[in-house]
Design a protein around this motif. Sequence first.
Motif, PDB file in Angstrom:
ATOM      1  N   LYS A 118      -3.528  -0.855  -4.519  1.00 14.42           N
ATOM      2  CA  LYS A 118      -3.876  -1.696  -3.379  1.00 14.42           C
ATOM      3  C   LYS A 118      -3.414  -1.025  -2.097  1.00 14.42           C
ATOM      4  CE  LYS A 118      -3.924  -6.247  -5.586  1.00 14.42           C
ATOM      5  NZ  LYS A 118      -3.379  -7.621  -5.571  1.00 14.42           N
ATOM      6  N   VAL A 119      -4.275  -1.041  -1.100  1.00 15.29           N
ATOM      7  CA  VAL A 119      -3.937  -0.477   0.206  1.00 15.29           C
ATOM      8  C   VAL A 119      -4.075  -1.578   1.253  1.00 15.29           C
ATOM      9  CG1 VAL A 119      -4.570   1.201   1.971  1.00 15.29           C
ATOM     10  CG2 VAL A 119      -4.645   1.852  -0.430  1.00 15.29           C
ATOM     11  N   ARG A 120      -2.990  -1.864   1.952  1.00 16.52           N
ATOM     12  CA  ARG A 120      -2.972  -2.924   2.959  1.00 16.52           C
ATOM     13  C   ARG A 120      -3.274  -2.331   4.332  1.00 16.52           C
ATOM     14  NH1 ARG A 120      -1.299  -8.081   2.786  1.00 16.52           N
ATOM     15  NH2 ARG A 120      -0.380  -9.089   4.627  1.00 16.52           N
ATOM     16  N   LYS A 145      -5.232   7.606   4.858  1.00 17.69           N
ATOM     17  CA  LYS A 145      -3.959   7.186   4.289  1.00 17.69           C
ATOM     18  C   LYS A 145      -3.473   8.190   3.246  1.00 17.69           C
ATOM     19  CE  LYS A 145      -3.146   2.835   5.846  1.00 17.69           C
ATOM     20  NZ  LYS A 145      -1.865   2.317   6.344  1.00 17.69           N
ATOM     21  N   ILE A 149      -1.202   8.142  -0.025  1.00 16.36           N
ATOM     22  CA  ILE A 149      -0.560   7.212  -0.945  1.00 16.36           C
ATOM     23  C   ILE A 149       0.105   7.990  -2.078  1.00 16.36           C
ATOM     24  CG2 ILE A 149      -2.127   5.312  -0.430  1.00 16.36           C
ATOM     25  CD1 ILE A 149      -3.616   5.938  -2.973  1.00 16.36           C
ATOM     26  N   VAL A 204      -9.359   2.132  -5.253  1.00 17.51           N
ATOM     27  CA  VAL A 204      -8.588   1.667  -4.104  1.00 17.51           C
ATOM     28  C   VAL A 204      -9.071   0.272  -3.712  1.00 17.51           C
ATOM     29  CG1 VAL A 204      -7.895   2.154  -1.733  1.00 17.51           C
ATOM     30  CG2 VAL A 204      -8.324   4.048  -3.307  1.00 17.51           C
ATOM     31  N   ILE A 256      -8.824  -2.918  -1.260  1.00 13.26           N
ATOM     32  CA  ILE A 256      -8.436  -3.197   0.125  1.00 13.26           C
ATOM     33  C   ILE A 256      -7.861  -4.601   0.263  1.00 13.26           C
ATOM     34  CG2 ILE A 256      -9.238  -3.358   2.509  1.00 13.26           C
ATOM     35  CD1 ILE A 256      -9.321  -0.520   1.350  1.00 13.26           C
TER      36      ILE A 256
END
Length: 388
Positions: free
Chosen positions: A134-136, A148, A150, A264, A266
Amino acid sequence: MAKRDYYEVLGVGKSASAEEIKKAYRKKAIQYHPDKNPDDKEAEEKFKEAAEAYEVLSNPEKKQRYDQFGHAGMSGAAGGGGFSGGGFSDIEDIFSAFGDIFGGHFGGFGGFSGGGGRSRGGRRVSRGSDLRVKVRLNLQEIVNGVEKKIKVKKYVACQHCSGTGAKNGSSYSTCGTCGGAGQVTRVQNTLLGQMQTTSACPTCQGEGKMITDKCNHCAGEGVVREEEVINIKIPAGVGEGMQLNVSGKGNTGRRGGINGDLLVVITEAEDEELVRDGNNLIYNLFLSFPEITLGTTAEIPTVDGKVKVKIEPGTQPEKILRLRGKGIPDVNGYGRGDLLVRVHVWIPKKLSNEEKRALEKLQDSPGFQGGPSAQERSFFQKMKDMFE
């Protein structure tokens, strides 16, 4: 060249059932099968195109994203970088993934058999599992797109044995059961005659070889768990719950296998001032009674910086002012949403004696008598006000 619509490729409508989609793909795959169209590049491309369409439309999650976002939902929009909605680089992958679809029609292609992992010359090559992270993102990142880095823990090829699982990368022998073919053939007598079946070799699990001396570092698996920093580019306009696919960045397959993908997901961080509504943004503007009556200039926050907006005298509460093009870009590249400024009046809860006397004088003044006219109360006028 722009990709064709997946439904158009298979010749089905959006309401087609899973079984109808499967039948449509099988028909196209047989029509453009490499065995039926040898040395035909156009047929080969159509064969791959049909497989890519089926790979998406046969997966309920991918199909939902495709129906909502189109090809951009699979690839993160043009120029997104690094994202793939599936697709196949070669025909081996197609037979590995969908070989069972053909149900014996043509059987296989060039020695490749369907089912299990990807095959090479009949030998099975494992595929690593996918990773999901998960990418915030904050509102600024969603509007402008962002790159990003990660950090993930994943299985990678063992450097000591070059991913083979064998000590020094060479301590293995040919499987005695299948003779290195990776598959065995059985013949059974039935009422209709002899039936021949081919399956992965149970001794070597379809690999065609046996390790005689396992690598000490990976215990013969060919992979070790390590931490890796992955750079991903996220396009503008993504939304909560949208999933992007980074091809080949998942876990590495055992003993020289192919990599899985990095999925990924969002998530959106709530903004302190602006509320997202699709591709539009909403800002609640609170004004005092004198400001909304006499008119004023208000400073409005946007994702591009603050702008000043003139509030006309007599502006009514709940009026919506529209700042065009100040919202969120469409993930498919179809323009940009607006910023909707909703006007509210702040009513003070406590007044001084002097303030009370001033208001008591005003309430008897002609300008403060009566109410809105019939036209001002009408539904259509309210709708008109909303879009001014």
